[in-house]
Design a protein around this motif. Structure first.
Motif, PDB file in Angstrom:
ATOM      1  N   SER A  19       0.818  -1.212   0.000  1.00 46.53           N
ATOM      2  CA  SER A  19       0.000   0.000   0.000  1.00 46.53           C
ATOM      3  C   SER A  19       0.855   1.266   0.000  1.00 46.53           C
ATOM      4  O   SER A  19       0.320   2.380   0.082  1.00 46.53           O
ATOM      5  N   TYR A  20       2.173   1.094  -0.106  1.00 45.71           N
ATOM      6  CA  TYR A  20       3.095   2.235  -0.148  1.00 45.71           C
ATOM      7  C   TYR A  20       3.927   2.177  -1.424  1.00 45.71           C
ATOM      8  O   TYR A  20       4.066   1.115  -2.048  1.00 45.71           O
ATOM      9  N   ASN A  21       4.488   3.327  -1.763  1.00 48.32           N
ATOM     10  CA  ASN A  21       5.388   3.373  -2.920  1.00 48.32           C
ATOM     11  C   ASN A  21       6.733   2.748  -2.598  1.00 48.32           C
ATOM     12  O   ASN A  21       7.395   2.191  -3.470  1.00 48.32           O
ATOM     13  N   ASN A  22       7.140   2.853  -1.340  1.00 51.80           N
ATOM     14  CA  ASN A  22       8.422   2.292  -0.918  1.00 51.80           C
ATOM     15  C   ASN A  22       8.437   2.222   0.606  1.00 51.80           C
ATOM     16  O   ASN A  22       7.530   2.719   1.282  1.00 51.80           O
ATOM     17  N   ILE A  23       9.480   1.612   1.146  1.00 53.77           N
ATOM     18  CA  ILE A  23       9.570   1.431   2.591  1.00 53.77           C
ATOM     19  C   ILE A  23       9.741   2.771   3.318  1.00 53.77           C
ATOM     20  O   ILE A  23       9.283   2.947   4.453  1.00 53.77           O
ATOM     21  N   GLN A  24      10.379   3.748   2.652  1.00 51.14           N
ATOM     22  CA  GLN A  24      10.542   5.070   3.264  1.00 51.14           C
ATOM     23  C   GLN A  24       9.180   5.717   3.532  1.00 51.14           C
ATOM     24  O   GLN A  24       8.966   6.356   4.574  1.00 51.14           O
ATOM     25  N   GLU A  25       8.257   5.529   2.588  1.00 48.77           N
ATOM     26  CA  GLU A  25       6.928   6.112   2.757  1.00 48.77           C
ATOM     27  C   GLU A  25       6.208   5.467   3.945  1.00 48.77           C
ATOM     28  O   GLU A  25       5.464   6.130   4.666  1.00 48.77           O
ATOM     29  N   HIS A  26       6.433   4.178   4.138  1.00 47.72           N
ATOM     30  CA  HIS A  26       5.834   3.480   5.287  1.00 47.72           C
ATOM     31  C   HIS A  26       6.274   4.135   6.588  1.00 47.72           C
ATOM     32  O   HIS A  26       5.447   4.410   7.472  1.00 47.72           O
ATOM     33  N   PHE A  27       7.558   4.396   6.723  1.00 50.59           N
ATOM     34  CA  PHE A  27       8.055   4.985   7.968  1.00 50.59           C
ATOM     35  C   PHE A  27       7.668   6.452   8.091  1.00 50.59           C
ATOM     36  O   PHE A  27       7.467   6.960   9.202  1.00 50.59           O
ATOM     37  N   TYR A  28       7.531   7.131   6.955  1.00 49.63           N
ATOM     38  CA  TYR A  28       7.022   8.508   7.004  1.00 49.63           C
ATOM     39  C   TYR A  28       5.598   8.515   7.545  1.00 49.63           C
ATOM     40  O   TYR A  28       5.221   9.378   8.352  1.00 49.63           O
ATOM     41  N   ASN A  29       4.802   7.533   7.119  1.00 57.60           N
ATOM     42  CA  ASN A  29       3.424   7.423   7.601  1.00 57.60           C
ATOM     43  C   ASN A  29       3.388   7.193   9.116  1.00 57.60           C
ATOM     44  O   ASN A  29       2.563   7.781   9.821  1.00 57.60           O
ATOM     45  N   LEU A  30       4.280   6.352   9.630  1.00 59.72           N
ATOM     46  CA  LEU A  30       4.330   6.107  11.074  1.00 59.72           C
ATOM     47  C   LEU A  30       4.684   7.388  11.837  1.00 59.72           C
ATOM     48  O   LEU A  30       4.110   7.672  12.898  1.00 59.72           O
ATOM     49  N   LYS A  31       5.624   8.148  11.292  1.00 58.64           N
ATOM     50  CA  LYS A  31       5.989   9.410  11.939  1.00 58.64           C
ATOM     51  C   LYS A  31       4.842  10.409  11.875  1.00 58.64           C
ATOM     52  O   LYS A  31       4.613  11.177  12.827  1.00 58.64           O
ATOM     53  N   PHE A  32       4.114  10.389  10.763  1.00 55.24           N
ATOM     54  CA  PHE A  32       2.945  11.253  10.625  1.00 55.24           C
ATOM     55  C   PHE A  32       1.898  10.901  11.674  1.00 55.24           C
ATOM     56  O   PHE A  32       1.328  11.781  12.324  1.00 55.24           O
ATOM     57  N   ILE A  33       1.655   9.609  11.872  1.00 53.73           N
ATOM     58  CA  ILE A  33       0.705   9.159  12.890  1.00 53.73           C
ATOM     59  C   ILE A  33       1.121   9.659  14.274  1.00 53.73           C
ATOM     60  O   ILE A  33       0.280  10.066  15.077  1.00 53.73           O
ATOM     61  N   SER A  34       2.423   9.653  14.536  1.00 53.60           N
ATOM     62  CA  SER A  34       2.903  10.104  15.849  1.00 53.60           C
ATOM     63  C   SER A  34       2.568  11.572  16.092  1.00 53.60           C
ATOM     64  O   SER A  34       2.342  11.973  17.233  1.00 53.60           O
ATOM     65  N   THR A  35       2.513  12.385  15.028  1.00 51.61           N
ATOM     66  CA  THR A  35       2.159  13.803  15.189  1.00 51.61           C
ATOM     67  C   THR A  35       0.673  13.985  15.487  1.00 51.61           C
ATOM     68  O   THR A  35       0.270  15.013  16.019  1.00 51.61           O
ATOM     69  N   LEU A  36      -0.131  12.970  15.129  1.00 50.54           N
ATOM     70  CA  LEU A  36      -1.573  13.055  15.357  1.00 50.54           C
ATOM     71  C   LEU A  36      -1.977  12.551  16.743  1.00 50.54           C
ATOM     72  O   LEU A  36      -3.063  12.868  17.230  1.00 50.54           O
ATOM     73  N   THR A  37      -1.097  11.780  17.374  1.00 55.15           N
ATOM     74  CA  THR A  37      -1.443  11.127  18.637  1.00 55.15           C
ATOM     75  C   THR A  37      -1.892  12.092  19.728  1.00 55.15           C
ATOM     76  O   THR A  37      -2.893  11.811  20.418  1.00 55.15           O
ATOM     77  N   PRO A  38      -1.229  13.240  19.957  1.00 59.47           N
ATOM     78  CA  PRO A  38      -1.709  14.152  20.997  1.00 59.47           C
ATOM     79  C   PRO A  38      -3.148  14.608  20.748  1.00 59.47           C
ATOM     80  O   PRO A  38      -3.946  14.692  21.689  1.00 59.47           O
ATOM     81  N   ASN A  39      -3.488  14.898  19.495  1.00 64.98           N
ATOM     82  CA  ASN A  39      -4.846  15.319  19.167  1.00 64.98           C
ATOM     83  C   ASN A  39      -5.849  14.190  19.413  1.00 64.98           C
ATOM     84  O   ASN A  39      -6.906  14.397  20.014  1.00 64.98           O
ATOM     85  N   LEU A  40      -5.515  13.002  18.910  1.00 65.42           N
ATOM     86  CA  LEU A  40      -6.422  11.867  19.045  1.00 65.42           C
ATOM     87  C   LEU A  40      -6.667  11.522  20.506  1.00 65.42           C
ATOM     88  O   LEU A  40      -7.810  11.297  20.919  1.00 65.42           O
ATOM     89  N   ALA A  41      -5.591  11.489  21.278  1.00 63.47           N
ATOM     90  CA  ALA A  41      -5.725  11.159  22.699  1.00 63.47           C
ATOM     91  C   ALA A  41      -6.531  12.226  23.436  1.00 63.47           C
ATOM     92  O   ALA A  41      -7.416  11.908  24.243  1.00 63.47           O
ATOM     93  N   THR A  42      -6.259  13.491  23.149  1.00 65.20           N
ATOM     94  CA  THR A  42      -6.955  14.591  23.816  1.00 65.20           C
ATOM     95  C   THR A  42      -8.442  14.598  23.475  1.00 65.20           C
ATOM     96  O   THR A  42      -9.292  14.804  24.351  1.00 65.20           O
TER      97      THR A  42
END
Length: 216
Positions: A19-42
């Motif tokens: 579902s990704y173009n490459n493995i780098q995009e996969h890890f970028y997605n994980l880092k992106f999710i980490s930026t959303l965590t404070p909002n989601l948890a709050t």
């Protein structure tokens, strides 16, 4: 074993990486999710406490007396695992889907969120601010907006914590559309990947604008 773990694609799985173009995009997605965590948890924590505050106005023991078979079944299972849980402890153990179910069951959408400032077009140009009921065009009310927003929030939350690709979009007739969507009154409402943080920020602000600075 050594040959298997030496290959990063084996560790992530070929199926997931498809579902990704490459493995780098996969890890970028994980880092992106980490930026959303404070909002989601709050948002999740705040919704629990807002509901408890609202429903406690008329019944301090509302959760134990809640007349909803699914919620009562969940409470029973929680109490069977650990005795003498307080209502606060039980509420904290209910998942987001349960919380949304309570909101809809008690019809308290207008009491917990004022989404008058929300325009779904801000999150994707493909969105509309109306649906169809019995083939009649109806502008979204605040209750409609809350139902849509809660569905999208649950979608984002579940996809994030199953580490799914939030960056993915879909193509239809050579046009790009959000993959993260919900359908309400015959209308699809979605969020473009680059608008997810904006969407969550707007929800935070709708609860308390001072919260946003702590989530950034």
């Amino acid at each position: 074993m050594k040959n298997f773990v030496s290959n990063l694609e084996n560790l992530i799985s070929h199926e997931r990486l498809n579902s990704y173009n490459n493995i780098q995009e996969h890890f970028y997605n994980l880092k992106f999710i980490s930026t959303l965590t404070p909002n989601l948890a709050t948002l999740e924590i705040s919704l629990r406490n807002i509901i408890d505050h609202e429903l406690s106005k008329t019944n301090q023991n509302w959760l134990f007396n809640f007349q909803n078979e699914n919620i009562q079944e969940k409470i029973t299972k929680l109490q069977n695992k650990k005795q003498n849980l307080t209502s606060h402890q039980i509420l904290s153990r209910l998942n987001l889907g349960n919380i949304i179910e309570i909101i809809k069951d008690q019809k308290i959408q207008n009491k917990i969120l004022d989404l008058s400032h929300i325009n779904f077009i801000d999150y994707s140009k493909s969105n509309r601010m109306f649906g169809y009921v019995n083939y009649k065009k109806i502008d979204f009310s605040n209750i409609d907006k809350v139902n849509i927003v809660l569905s999208l929030l649950q979608n984002i939350r579940n996809r994030s914590y199953h580490w799914e690709n939030l960056l993915k979009t879909r193509i239809n007739n050579n046009k790009e559309f959000p993959r993260l969507t919900t359908k309400y009154n015959s209308t699809n409402v979605g969020i473009d990947p680059n608008k997810i943080k904006l969407f969550l920020d707007d929800l935070i602000i709708s609860i308390n604008k001072d919260l946003k600075k702590y989530c950034d």
